[in-house]
Design an enzyme around this catalytic site. Structure first.
Site, PDB file in Angstrom:
ATOM      1  N   CYS A 151       6.566   3.212  -2.522  1.00 51.00           N
ATOM      2  CA  CYS A 151       5.905   3.347  -3.826  1.00 51.00           C
ATOM      3  C   CYS A 151       4.793   4.390  -3.693  1.00 51.00           C
ATOM      4  O   CYS A 151       4.035   4.384  -2.721  1.00 51.00           O
ATOM      5  CB  CYS A 151       5.350   2.001  -4.283  1.00 51.00           C
ATOM      6  SG  CYS A 151       6.623   0.750  -4.471  1.00 51.00           S
ATOM      7  N   GLU A 204      -1.847  -7.108   8.312  1.00 51.87           N
ATOM      8  CA  GLU A 204      -3.089  -7.518   7.683  1.00 51.87           C
ATOM      9  C   GLU A 204      -2.842  -8.723   6.778  1.00 51.87           C
ATOM     10  O   GLU A 204      -1.822  -8.815   6.124  1.00 51.87           O
ATOM     11  CB  GLU A 204      -3.648  -6.350   6.855  1.00 51.87           C
ATOM     12  CG  GLU A 204      -3.857  -5.112   7.704  1.00 51.87           C
ATOM     13  CD  GLU A 204      -4.557  -3.977   6.980  1.00 51.87           C
ATOM     14  OE1 GLU A 204      -5.063  -4.186   5.864  1.00 51.87           O
ATOM     15  OE2 GLU A 204      -4.599  -2.882   7.557  1.00 51.87           O
ATOM     16  N   CYS A 211      -5.518  -4.696  -3.184  1.00 50.15           N
ATOM     17  CA  CYS A 211      -4.093  -4.430  -3.389  1.00 50.15           C
ATOM     18  C   CYS A 211      -3.787  -2.978  -3.062  1.00 50.15           C
ATOM     19  O   CYS A 211      -4.470  -2.071  -3.536  1.00 50.15           O
ATOM     20  CB  CYS A 211      -3.691  -4.610  -4.850  1.00 50.15           C
ATOM     21  SG  CYS A 211      -4.052  -6.197  -5.519  1.00 50.15           S
ATOM     22  N   CYS A 246       0.911   3.280  -3.175  1.00 45.56           N
ATOM     23  CA  CYS A 246       0.586   2.199  -2.234  1.00 45.56           C
ATOM     24  C   CYS A 246       0.342   2.735  -0.827  1.00 45.56           C
ATOM     25  O   CYS A 246       1.145   3.507  -0.301  1.00 45.56           O
ATOM     26  CB  CYS A 246       1.728   1.183  -2.213  1.00 45.56           C
ATOM     27  SG  CYS A 246       1.420  -0.188  -1.069  1.00 45.56           S
ATOM     28  N   CYS A 290       6.304  -0.811   5.402  1.00 49.75           N
ATOM     29  CA  CYS A 290       7.182  -1.062   4.251  1.00 49.75           C
ATOM     30  C   CYS A 290       8.071   0.149   4.031  1.00 49.75           C
ATOM     31  O   CYS A 290       7.651   1.276   4.273  1.00 49.75           O
ATOM     32  CB  CYS A 290       6.345  -1.306   2.991  1.00 49.75           C
ATOM     33  SG  CYS A 290       7.308  -1.852   1.559  1.00 49.75           S
ATOM     34  N   CYS A 298      -3.383 -13.785   1.019  1.00 49.45           N
ATOM     35  CA  CYS A 298      -2.413 -12.720   0.765  1.00 49.45           C
ATOM     36  C   CYS A 298      -1.690 -12.437   2.085  1.00 49.45           C
ATOM     37  O   CYS A 298      -2.314 -12.053   3.075  1.00 49.45           O
ATOM     38  CB  CYS A 298      -3.193 -11.515   0.252  1.00 49.45           C
ATOM     39  SG  CYS A 298      -2.164 -10.130  -0.169  1.00 49.45           S
TER      40      CYS A 298
HETATM   41  N1  SAH Z   1       6.168  -5.264  -1.945  1.00 52.48           N
HETATM   42  C1  SAH Z   1       5.679  -6.289  -2.826  1.00 52.48           C
HETATM   43  C2  SAH Z   1       4.408  -6.950  -2.358  1.00 52.48           C
HETATM   44  C3  SAH Z   1       3.269  -6.060  -1.860  1.00 52.48           C
HETATM   45  S1  SAH Z   1       2.307  -5.147  -2.981  1.00 52.48           S
HETATM   46  C4  SAH Z   1       5.477  -5.723  -4.216  1.00 52.48           C
HETATM   47  O1  SAH Z   1       5.475  -4.515  -4.375  1.00 52.48           O
HETATM   48  O2  SAH Z   1       5.354  -6.502  -5.152  1.00 52.48           O
HETATM   49  C5  SAH Z   1       1.360  -6.243  -3.950  1.00 52.48           C
HETATM   50  C6  SAH Z   1       0.906  -5.623  -5.271  1.00 52.48           C
HETATM   51  O3  SAH Z   1      -0.059  -4.563  -5.084  1.00 52.48           O
HETATM   52  C7  SAH Z   1       2.056  -5.003  -6.059  1.00 52.48           C
HETATM   53  O4  SAH Z   1       2.033  -5.453  -7.365  1.00 52.48           O
HETATM   54  C8  SAH Z   1       1.740  -3.514  -6.025  1.00 52.48           C
HETATM   55  O5  SAH Z   1       2.227  -2.879  -7.180  1.00 52.48           O
HETATM   56  C9  SAH Z   1       0.226  -3.506  -5.979  1.00 52.48           C
HETATM   57  N2  SAH Z   1      -0.313  -2.243  -5.456  1.00 52.48           N
HETATM   58  C10 SAH Z   1       0.255  -1.408  -4.573  1.00 52.48           C
HETATM   59  N3  SAH Z   1      -0.556  -0.349  -4.341  1.00 52.48           N
HETATM   60  C11 SAH Z   1      -1.660  -0.533  -5.102  1.00 52.48           C
HETATM   61  C12 SAH Z   1      -2.892   0.203  -5.268  1.00 52.48           C
HETATM   62  N4  SAH Z   1      -3.121   1.308  -4.585  1.00 52.48           N
HETATM   63  N5  SAH Z   1      -3.812  -0.291  -6.114  1.00 52.48           N
HETATM   64  C13 SAH Z   1      -3.601  -1.449  -6.775  1.00 52.48           C
HETATM   65  N6  SAH Z   1      -2.489  -2.194  -6.634  1.00 52.48           N
HETATM   66  C14 SAH Z   1      -1.512  -1.743  -5.808  1.00 52.48           C
END
Ligand code: SAH
Length: 343
Positions: free
Chosen positions: A118, A94, A335, A121, A114, A107
């Site tokens: 986390c 995406e 995000c 996410c 991944c 983006c």
């Molecule tokens: N792997 C990289 C880039 C992808 S995530 C990283 O983690 O930085 C991009 C951003 O989205 C990151 O800052 C992550 O913390 C945030 N993110 C992930 N899940 C989210 C969610 N459910 N709501 C809001 N932000 C989120």
């Protein structure tokens, strides 16, 4: 088994020159090829009409010339557009186009799925299917430029699916092509790489490029960050922040700290205090991100008024802090909501 062919859009001008030399073609063909590959909408090799048939044939023979395609495009009420890029093996990633005032930010995804896992996410639920090739990253950018036409893209953030620094060499190659004059001609100042905090690769990135670095922190204590972001067990905060202090970043630049606001989890007075403690040691700007929900997640976002209080508390300690306005939630493009079916 023959080695898999390299994606033709993973080639730098030097690679193309080596190839034309090895194949016995005139050197000026190399710039023509780069022009076709990078200076226009994605074009199939058969349509590169000022190249002789033998050059086109040789390119097709030696490289994977499959052009990525857009498979779906959805537009949010707020103008955010999400599209799926379909790759040669039918996997999809995406990408999201986010217009705001004078800017249009793309983006970009760096992996299919991944592996960082986390807790908050959506992409984590997919696991890692594979890394993107440099050429697949570049194609994503070129397709997005087409979608945005006639508006030009202004900012490029590696905040889509995947952990860019876990795909370091291909990421670097894609940045080389994106920033080269013979490539996409994008200024590195317009590119941001966001990471969970892979310490060795962050050091390399700061040394080898001048792109912006964003660090997804989301917790300022090890016990909490261990739970939310398992990578913390490998690179705990002392090591991570210590490394950030030493990053070779120009004086006028700041690292962006991303902090996802999770109700009752990482948003208390104690969390502010811990975050202030870490930020004091660095030149940073903090970007607070309201949590975006996705199916199967139990987290809730910190309510708006308390996000503002959290921001005020940081500001009162002279820490630069902004709140990221959530975009594209209605099309699952915000995000942490990117989780295309990848098979
Ligand atoms: N792997 C990289 C880039 C992808 S995530 C990283 O983690 O930085 C991009 C951003 O989205 C990151 O800052 C992550 O913390 C945030 N993110 C992930 N899940 C989210 C969610 N459910 N709501 C809001 N932000 C989120």
């Amino acid at each position: 088994m023959p080695a898999a062919k390299q994606n033709v859009r993973s080639l730098t001008l030097d690679h193309i020159k080596d190839w034309t030399a090895a194949r016995g073609f005139e050197e000026y063909r190399a710039s023509q090829i780069a022009g076709w590959l990078y200076n226009r909408p994605l074009t199939d090799i058969a349509e590169m009409h000022n190249l002789p048939a033998d050059v086109r044939g040789a390119l097709e023979e030696d490289f994977d010339a499959h052009s990525a395609k857009i498979s779906t495009l959805s537009t949010s009420e707020d103008g955010t557009r999400k599209f799926l890029t379909e790759l040669a093996d039918s996997k999809v990633v995406e990408s999201v186009l986010i217009p705001r005032e004078e800017r249009i930010t793309l983006c970009i995804s760096s992996q299919v799925g991944c592996a960082m896992d986390c807790d908050f996410c959506a992409t984590a639920t997919l696991g890692l299917a594979r890394n993107l090739e440099a050429g697949e990253i570049v194609s994503q950018v070129m397709l997005a430029r087409d979608v945005a036409q006639p508006e030009p893209l202004t900012n490029y953030v590696f905040m889509g699916m995947g952990e860019p620094l876990a795909n370091y060499d291909r990421l670097m190659r894609s940045i080389d092509i994106m920033t080269a004059r013979w490539g996409l001609g994008i200024s590195p100042r317009r590119i941001t790489v966001s990471t969970v905090g892979l310490v060795p690769q962050m050091k390399r990135l700061a040394r080898e490029t001048s792109v912006n670095i964003a660090l997804s922190l989301s917790a300022a204590r090890d016990d909490l960050r261990d739970r939310l972001m398992p990578i913390n067990k490998k690179y705990p905060l002392a090591e991570l922040i210590g490394a950030c202090e030493l990053l070779e970043i120009p004086k006028r630049k700041r690292i962006t700290i991303e902090y996802v606001m999770l109700d009752g989890v990482n948003d208390t007075a104690r969390d502010v205090e811990d975050l202030v403690g870490l930020c004091r040691r660095l030149r940073v700007k903090v970007n607070l991100i309201p949590f975006n929900s996705f199916p199967g997640s139990d987290f809730r976002s910190t309510p708006w008024d308390r996000i503002e209080e959290f921001q005020e508390a940081l500001l009162s300690h002279n820490i630069h802090a902004t709140v990221r306005k959530s975009r594209g939630q209605d099309i699952q493009a915000a995000c942490g909501q990117l989780a295309a079916a990848s098979t």
